[in-house]
Scaffold this active site. Structure first.
Site, PDB file in Angstrom:
ATOM      1  N   HIS A  72       0.816  -1.226   0.000  1.00 49.12           N
ATOM      2  CA  HIS A  72       0.000   0.000   0.000  1.00 49.12           C
ATOM      3  C   HIS A  72       0.847   1.271   0.000  1.00 49.12           C
ATOM      4  O   HIS A  72       0.312   2.370  -0.127  1.00 49.12           O
ATOM      5  CB  HIS A  72      -1.001  -0.008   1.161  1.00 49.12           C
ATOM      6  CG  HIS A  72      -0.424   0.272   2.512  1.00 49.12           C
ATOM      7  ND1 HIS A  72      -0.036  -0.718   3.391  1.00 49.12           N
ATOM      8  CD2 HIS A  72      -0.183   1.430   3.151  1.00 49.12           C
ATOM      9  CE1 HIS A  72       0.404  -0.173   4.510  1.00 49.12           C
ATOM     10  NE2 HIS A  72       0.334   1.139   4.390  1.00 49.12           N
ATOM     11  N   ASP A 117      -0.037  -7.546   1.467  1.00 48.55           N
ATOM     12  CA  ASP A 117       0.505  -6.196   1.626  1.00 48.55           C
ATOM     13  C   ASP A 117       2.040  -6.220   1.708  1.00 48.55           C
ATOM     14  O   ASP A 117       2.625  -5.931   2.749  1.00 48.55           O
ATOM     15  CB  ASP A 117      -0.099  -5.530   2.865  1.00 48.55           C
ATOM     16  CG  ASP A 117       0.116  -4.019   2.881  1.00 48.55           C
ATOM     17  OD1 ASP A 117       0.534  -3.468   1.842  1.00 48.55           O
ATOM     18  OD2 ASP A 117      -0.149  -3.398   3.924  1.00 48.55           O
ATOM     19  N   GLN A 204       1.505   6.469  12.063  1.00 49.37           N
ATOM     20  CA  GLN A 204       1.603   7.120  10.761  1.00 49.37           C
ATOM     21  C   GLN A 204       3.057   7.289  10.338  1.00 49.37           C
ATOM     22  O   GLN A 204       3.858   7.850  11.061  1.00 49.37           O
ATOM     23  CB  GLN A 204       0.931   8.509  10.811  1.00 49.37           C
ATOM     24  CG  GLN A 204      -0.568   8.463  10.990  1.00 49.37           C
ATOM     25  CD  GLN A 204      -1.088   9.711  11.664  1.00 49.37           C
ATOM     26  OE1 GLN A 204      -0.404  10.342  12.458  1.00 49.37           O
ATOM     27  NE2 GLN A 204      -2.326  10.061  11.355  1.00 49.37           N
ATOM     28  N   GLY A 205       3.387   6.790   9.166  1.00 50.96           N
ATOM     29  CA  GLY A 205       4.741   6.909   8.658  1.00 50.96           C
ATOM     30  C   GLY A 205       5.607   5.686   8.878  1.00 50.96           C
ATOM     31  O   GLY A 205       6.737   5.632   8.420  1.00 50.96           O
ATOM     32  N   ASP A 206       5.064   4.683   9.579  1.00 48.26           N
ATOM     33  CA  ASP A 206       5.822   3.452   9.822  1.00 48.26           C
ATOM     34  C   ASP A 206       5.469   2.341   8.835  1.00 48.26           C
ATOM     35  O   ASP A 206       6.126   1.295   8.810  1.00 48.26           O
ATOM     36  CB  ASP A 206       5.572   2.933  11.245  1.00 48.26           C
ATOM     37  CG  ASP A 206       6.248   3.797  12.295  1.00 48.26           C
ATOM     38  OD1 ASP A 206       7.323   4.336  12.002  1.00 48.26           O
ATOM     39  OD2 ASP A 206       5.690   3.947  13.396  1.00 48.26           O
ATOM     40  N   SER A 207       4.416   2.540   8.043  1.00 46.29           N
ATOM     41  CA  SER A 207       4.000   1.519   7.084  1.00 46.29           C
ATOM     42  C   SER A 207       5.183   0.997   6.274  1.00 46.29           C
ATOM     43  O   SER A 207       6.044   1.765   5.843  1.00 46.29           O
ATOM     44  CB  SER A 207       2.976   2.096   6.106  1.00 46.29           C
ATOM     45  OG  SER A 207       1.682   2.033   6.618  1.00 46.29           O
TER      46      SER A 207
END
Length: 260
Positions: A72, A117, A204-207
């Site tokens: 993603h 994913d 947020q931002g660790d994906s």
């Protein structure tokens, strides 16, 4: 609401424009979420395989030319020279940081937003002098206590971090996790980790970043890829990660096809 752990388009664009040297706040109503909440600062060289990507995601160095991240976080499979990977430092503003552009993206076949994913990013030039992170090929290490790390938000809705943060989280069973998420988990493809009381999580931002632990030889081994969750570090909402062992053969085949 269930959320990815990536950033909004505007924030990601701002980070890319700044070459990820400055923290940018994620929108409070961001539809996606991961940075390490409840973490502490990692030491330089502690996790040499960690990668920061210019779209506002994380990743792990799979080989000298390949970065393993989340599907993603990227577009469709094909030539892609728009991504910059930052490596070799815990401080994104360090003068010694390594930056390399991408030249190709491979996204998991059949990815449609639910499961599968994972993705590989091929770098234009190989990176030398940094350790890679091997992936789990069996379920032997898919339990216990895991380490998470990233430059994402340190609180839900917070800004991105200049320095790499780390934390540890315990395994959560598929049955418990699926119950927490109302049946949205794909048990064969996803693995959960976190505390029932919350407080520690990716955000947020660790994906795309790795979840890892020590193997029988005391080497780091990747068991998960940061994928999604409900907010960040909320009680009874553990982080959900792509279960690397399930996709290990597919990842290895894709890597071989990319020359890595």
């Amino acid at each position: 609401m269930v959320r990815w752990r990536t950033l909004t388009g505007l924030v990601a664009a701002a980070l890319a424009a700044a070459s990820l040297t400055l923290a940018a706040p994620a929108a409070a109503d961001s539809p996606v979420t991961p940075n390490v909440v409840g973490g502490t600062r990692a030491a330089q060289g502690e996790f040499p395989f960690m990668v920061r990507l210019s779209m506002g995601c994380g990743g792990a160095l799979y080989s000298s030319r390949l970065v393993l991240t989340a599907a993603h976080c990227v577009g469709s499979t094909g030539t892609n020279t728009s991504i910059t990977a930052t490596l070799g430092t815990v401080d994104l503003q360090s003068s010694s940081r390594i930056t390399v552009r991408s030249n190709y993206v491979y996204r998991a076949p059949g990815y449609n937003g639910a499961g599968k994913d994972w993705a590989l990013i091929r770098l234009a030039t190989p990176v030398t002098g940094l350790s890679t992170l091997k992936i789990a090929t069996t379920t032997a290490y898919d339990s216990g206590t895991f380490t998470i790390a990233g430059w994402g938000a340190a609180r839900e809705g917070g800004g991105q971090q200049r320095y790499l943060l780390k934390a540890t989280v315990p395994f959560v069973s598929d049955s418990t996790c699926n119950s927490n998420y109302g049946g949205d988990l794909i048990p064969a493809e996803e693995i959960c980790a976190g505390y029932a009381s919350g407080g520690t999580d990716t955000c947020q931002g660790d994906s795309g970043g790795p979840m890892f632990r020590r193997d029988a030889t005391n080497a780091w081994i990747q068991v998960g890829i940061v994928s999604w969750g409900n907010g960040c570090a909320r009680p009874n909402y553990p982080g959900v990660y792509t279960q690397v062992s399930y996709f290990a053969s597919s990842i290895a085949s894709a890597a071989a096809s990319l020359g890595g």
